[in-house]
Design a protein around this motif. Sequence first.
Motif, PDB file in Angstrom:
ATOM      1  N   CYS A 190      18.235   8.196   8.486  1.00 32.05           N
ATOM      2  CA  CYS A 190      18.586   6.942   9.146  1.00 32.05           C
ATOM      3  C   CYS A 190      18.537   5.784   8.145  1.00 32.05           C
ATOM      4  CB  CYS A 190      17.609   6.691  10.298  1.00 32.05           C
ATOM      5  SG  CYS A 190      17.696   5.050  11.028  1.00 32.05           S
ATOM      6  N   LEU A 191      19.561   4.951   8.149  1.00 27.72           N
ATOM      7  CA  LEU A 191      19.612   3.848   7.188  1.00 27.72           C
ATOM      8  C   LEU A 191      18.643   2.726   7.535  1.00 27.72           C
ATOM      9  CD1 LEU A 191      23.458   3.631   6.508  1.00 27.72           C
ATOM     10  CD2 LEU A 191      21.720   5.051   5.392  1.00 27.72           C
ATOM     11  N   LYS A 192      18.117   2.757   8.758  1.00 31.20           N
ATOM     12  CA  LYS A 192      17.138   1.755   9.174  1.00 31.20           C
ATOM     13  C   LYS A 192      15.736   2.355   9.259  1.00 31.20           C
ATOM     14  CE  LYS A 192      20.569  -0.721  11.985  1.00 31.20           C
ATOM     15  NZ  LYS A 192      20.920  -1.146  13.365  1.00 31.20           N
ATOM     16  N   GLN A 193      15.553   3.494   8.647  1.00 31.59           N
ATOM     17  CA  GLN A 193      14.276   4.194   8.744  1.00 31.59           C
ATOM     18  C   GLN A 193      13.132   3.376   8.167  1.00 31.59           C
ATOM     19  OE1 GLN A 193      13.877   6.917   4.814  1.00 31.59           O
ATOM     20  NE2 GLN A 193      15.431   7.607   6.237  1.00 31.59           N
ATOM     21  N   ALA A 194      11.934   3.652   8.679  1.00 32.95           N
ATOM     22  CA  ALA A 194      10.712   3.069   8.119  1.00 32.95           C
ATOM     23  C   ALA A 194       9.904   4.193   7.495  1.00 32.95           C
ATOM     24  CB  ALA A 194       9.905   2.384   9.214  1.00 32.95           C
ATOM     25  N   MET A 195       9.462   3.985   6.266  1.00 34.50           N
ATOM     26  CA  MET A 195       8.667   4.977   5.547  1.00 34.50           C
ATOM     27  C   MET A 195       7.386   4.314   5.085  1.00 34.50           C
ATOM     28  SD  MET A 195       9.677   7.104   2.104  1.00 34.50           S
ATOM     29  CE  MET A 195       8.508   8.216   1.295  1.00 34.50           C
ATOM     30  N   PRO A 196       6.225   4.759   5.575  1.00 32.66           N
ATOM     31  CA  PRO A 196       4.964   4.184   5.094  1.00 32.66           C
ATOM     32  C   PRO A 196       4.895   4.233   3.569  1.00 32.66           C
ATOM     33  CG  PRO A 196       4.565   5.643   6.950  1.00 32.66           C
ATOM     34  CD  PRO A 196       6.011   5.825   6.564  1.00 32.66           C
ATOM     35  N   GLY A 197       4.381   3.165   2.986  1.00 31.74           N
ATOM     36  CA  GLY A 197       4.258   3.130   1.534  1.00 31.74           C
ATOM     37  C   GLY A 197       5.555   2.867   0.810  1.00 31.74           C
ATOM     38  N   ASN A 198       6.599   2.493   1.554  1.00 36.62           N
ATOM     39  CA  ASN A 198       7.897   2.247   0.933  1.00 36.62           C
ATOM     40  C   ASN A 198       8.658   1.167   1.693  1.00 36.62           C
ATOM     41  OD1 ASN A 198      10.577   2.293   0.063  1.00 36.62           O
ATOM     42  ND2 ASN A 198      10.640   4.496  -0.204  1.00 36.62           N
ATOM     43  N   THR A 243       0.847  -1.182   0.000  1.00 35.35           N
ATOM     44  CA  THR A 243       0.000   0.000   0.000  1.00 35.35           C
ATOM     45  C   THR A 243       0.884   1.234   0.000  1.00 35.35           C
ATOM     46  OG1 THR A 243      -1.663  -1.206   1.267  1.00 35.35           O
ATOM     47  CG2 THR A 243      -1.874   1.193   1.196  1.00 35.35           C
ATOM     48  N   LEU A 244       0.705   2.103  -0.977  1.00 39.62           N
ATOM     49  CA  LEU A 244       1.450   3.362  -1.032  1.00 39.62           C
ATOM     50  C   LEU A 244       0.863   4.363  -0.036  1.00 39.62           C
ATOM     51  CD1 LEU A 244       1.800   3.680  -4.917  1.00 39.62           C
ATOM     52  CD2 LEU A 244       3.568   2.942  -3.300  1.00 39.62           C
ATOM     53  N   GLY A 245       1.500   5.536   0.041  1.00 36.99           N
ATOM     54  CA  GLY A 245       0.982   6.625   0.867  1.00 36.99           C
ATOM     55  C   GLY A 245       1.785   6.834   2.134  1.00 36.99           C
ATOM     56  N   HIS A 246       2.396   8.036   2.258  1.00 35.74           N
ATOM     57  CA  HIS A 246       3.232   8.321   3.432  1.00 35.74           C
ATOM     58  C   HIS A 246       2.899   9.668   4.079  1.00 35.74           C
ATOM     59  CE1 HIS A 246       5.317  10.032  -0.114  1.00 35.74           C
ATOM     60  NE2 HIS A 246       5.555  11.045   0.711  1.00 35.74           N
ATOM     61  N   GLU A 247       1.825  10.290   3.639  1.00 39.42           N
ATOM     62  CA  GLU A 247       1.457  11.617   4.154  1.00 39.42           C
ATOM     63  C   GLU A 247       0.147  11.462   4.929  1.00 39.42           C
ATOM     64  OE1 GLU A 247       2.818  15.257   1.600  1.00 39.42           O
ATOM     65  OE2 GLU A 247       0.671  15.046   1.377  1.00 39.42           O
ATOM     66  N   LEU A 298       7.850   0.271   5.225  1.00 40.29           N
ATOM     67  CA  LEU A 298       7.155  -0.131   6.448  1.00 40.29           C
ATOM     68  C   LEU A 298       6.375  -1.415   6.149  1.00 40.29           C
ATOM     69  CD1 LEU A 298       6.630   0.863   9.410  1.00 40.29           C
ATOM     70  CD2 LEU A 298       4.531   1.885   8.556  1.00 40.29           C
ATOM     71  N   GLY A 299       7.069  -2.390   5.628  1.00 43.32           N
ATOM     72  CA  GLY A 299       6.392  -3.613   5.204  1.00 43.32           C
ATOM     73  C   GLY A 299       5.397  -3.301   4.096  1.00 43.32           C
ATOM     74  N   ILE A 300       4.235  -3.942   4.165  1.00 39.59           N
ATOM     75  CA  ILE A 300       3.219  -3.748   3.124  1.00 39.59           C
ATOM     76  C   ILE A 300       2.281  -2.591   3.449  1.00 39.59           C
ATOM     77  CG2 ILE A 300       3.254  -6.184   2.490  1.00 39.59           C
ATOM     78  CD1 ILE A 300       0.601  -6.502   4.048  1.00 39.59           C
ATOM     79  N   TYR A 301       2.573  -1.845   4.531  1.00 41.24           N
ATOM     80  CA  TYR A 301       1.604  -0.879   5.042  1.00 41.24           C
ATOM     81  C   TYR A 301       1.873   0.539   4.542  1.00 41.24           C
ATOM     82  CZ  TYR A 301       0.940  -4.859   8.088  1.00 41.24           C
ATOM     83  OH  TYR A 301       0.720  -6.124   8.551  1.00 41.24           O
TER      84      TYR A 301
END
Length: 355
Positions: free
Chosen positions: A106-114, A63-67, A116-119
């Motif tokens: 951060c090289l271990k960052q989590a980005m929604p839609g990218n 699922t895309l979307g990070h905003e 953060l897994g499938i979320y």
Amino acid sequence: MSVPAKIETWQMIEPGKLMRTSIDVPDLKAGEVLVEVAGCGVCHTDVGYFYDGVPTVTKPPLTLGHEIAGRVVAGVEGLIGKEVIIPAVLPCNNCPICASGRGNRCLKQAMPGNSLGIYGGFASHIPVPAEDLCVVHDRKGLPLEFLAVVADAITSPYQAAKRANIQDGDIVVITGATGGLGVYMTQIAASMGAKEVIAIARNKEKLERSLEFGATHTISTQDKSIKDVRDEFRAYSKSKKLPSYGIKIFECTGTKIGQEISLELLTFVSKLLIVGFGTSKSEFMFSRLMAFDAEVIGTWGCPPKYYPEVLQLVLDEKIKVAPFVDIRPMSQIEDAFKASHAGNLMKRIVLTPDF
């Protein structure tokens, strides 16, 4: 607040193809929350992932979307029921880069839609780490979904302004000043005391509007060469007796033409901040950087620590959001992607779940 049986979502099953589907609600780990999405902005990065085949860390389907702005419905007890903005970049907060204050990269960052897994945000709910959420204590009447743009469209330019160290009296130039990032970059530069905020873009109607939101002068690129734009900028600077050095340029388009205009305007002891994402490549004689003692700086996302102060600027109306947001139901996601990809929108689309 109730926890759903399933997360409803619009997944990118392959580049260029979306599918509405239901996925399991994951078991939350310690320090995680489940956020009910109020709104998710359509960013050009999402559109790039979707249409241009830019690789996401998590491979489709995802699922895309990070905003994203929403309400916490499960997880960390003290946050349940709180309205929050989810930072577009969630750092690990436990590495040398984070310790240096550069957690936005951060090289271990989590980005929604990218990454953060499938979320992602184009869904009914999303599980996220709780540590860096920006809690909205009082919206002052502004709808929560409007605050989705704080997650990236406003905080990313704010981070760029911080990196450039905008001061009272600065001369600021913004390429792509009328786009999804540029409309906020313009307001941020003005709010930080820039003496001149020169807006460069193609659309004359949008440029005219920018004069109401921080710009002091506009230059349309329509039917002009890069040198034409440069010469018009120089003529304006000469007429206003502005210095020909120390300019701070913010490239917000992510396009080849925007990059080349920005590089052409770079001069003595100036800074160029690359804010907009794109896949274009440009040629440049790097010895000019040496001769000018100038800087080209990349800037990615925004450290979560800045989110509360950016939110306050919005709530105090020093940065205006409502004139630049177009709220649409999430079921119109395909049309929203097409419209954003075409690049002729007057406002940034924010999608609200209607599953």
